[in-house]
Design a protein around this motif. Structure first.
Motif, mmCIF file in Angstrom:
data_model
loop_
_atom_site.group_PDB
_atom_site.id
_atom_site.type_symbol
_atom_site.label_atom_id
_atom_site.label_comp_id
_atom_site.label_asym_id
_atom_site.label_seq_id
_atom_site.Cartn_x
_atom_site.Cartn_y
_atom_site.Cartn_z
ATOM 1 N N GLU A 175 153.500 14.809 -18.694
ATOM 2 C CA GLU A 175 154.120 14.991 -20.187
ATOM 3 C C GLU A 175 153.989 13.700 -20.665
ATOM 4 N N VAL A 176 153.188 13.819 -21.972
ATOM 5 C CA VAL A 176 153.532 12.534 -22.734
ATOM 6 C C VAL A 176 154.606 12.534 -23.579
ATOM 7 N N GLN A 177 155.438 11.651 -23.479
ATOM 8 C CA GLN A 177 156.786 11.463 -24.071
ATOM 9 C C GLN A 177 156.601 10.696 -25.443
ATOM 10 N N GLU A 178 155.579 9.608 -25.572
ATOM 11 C CA GLU A 178 155.594 8.859 -26.855
ATOM 12 C C GLU A 178 154.250 8.378 -26.703
ATOM 13 N N LYS A 179 153.402 8.211 -27.886
ATOM 14 C CA LYS A 179 152.199 7.631 -28.039
ATOM 15 C C LYS A 179 152.516 6.701 -29.118
ATOM 16 N N MET A 180 151.915 5.375 -28.840
ATOM 17 C CA MET A 180 151.750 4.582 -29.956
ATOM 18 C C MET A 180 150.737 3.231 -29.828
ATOM 19 N N SER A 181 150.489 2.700 -30.695
ATOM 20 C CA SER A 181 149.415 1.753 -30.716
ATOM 21 C C SER A 181 149.917 0.498 -29.693
ATOM 22 N N LEU A 182 148.868 -0.315 -29.247
ATOM 23 C CA LEU A 182 149.285 -1.505 -28.486
ATOM 24 C C LEU A 182 150.146 -2.507 -29.323
ATOM 25 N N LEU A 183 149.456 -2.684 -30.424
ATOM 26 C CA LEU A 183 150.222 -3.632 -31.427
ATOM 27 C C LEU A 183 151.627 -3.265 -31.614
ATOM 28 N N GLU A 184 151.824 -2.021 -31.826
ATOM 29 C CA GLU A 184 153.129 -1.444 -32.019
ATOM 30 C C GLU A 184 154.098 -1.723 -30.709
ATOM 31 N N TRP A 185 153.423 -1.447 -29.786
ATOM 32 C CA TRP A 185 154.177 -1.605 -28.557
ATOM 33 C C TRP A 185 154.651 -2.966 -28.253
#
Length: 99
Positions: free
Chosen positions: A30-40
């Motif tokens: 299950e993918v709970q959240e996707k974000m760019s590395l920069l945003e992380w």
């Protein structure tokens, strides 16, 4: 008890649906959240006691930095044994979050 897993994917890996399956059971993850590395980085850097600085390519120095490091670089506070990074590990590419 659920174990959260943070994974970093290239564009090709993200497009491959097998990247979102448990290798041991072949169950769909299950993918709970996707974000760019920069945003992380922008959200999490304080947890690690870091300072975050953005360098743009609008100056000669910034342009050289971006070309030389691919846009990501760091200054380490402590000595790092680079040889230890070359050793393969079983959990390479997978980071667990204990929260």
């Amino acid at each position: 008890m659920s174990m959260d897993q943070i994974s970093l994917f290239t564009k090709d890996q993200e497009a491959d649906q097998n990247s979102f399956r448990d290798p041991a059971t072949n169950a769909e993850l299950e993918v709970q959240e996707k974000m760019s590395l920069l945003e992380w980085f922008a959200n999490e850097y304080k947890r690690f006691g870091c300072t975050l600085e953005f360098v743009t390519n609008e100056s000669q120095e910034g342009s050289q930095f971006c070309r030389g490091f691919g846009g990501i670089g760091g200054i380490l506070r402590y000595q790092l044994d680079i040889r230890a990074l070359d050793e393969p590990s079983d959990d390479e590419g997978v980071y667990e979050d204990s929260d």
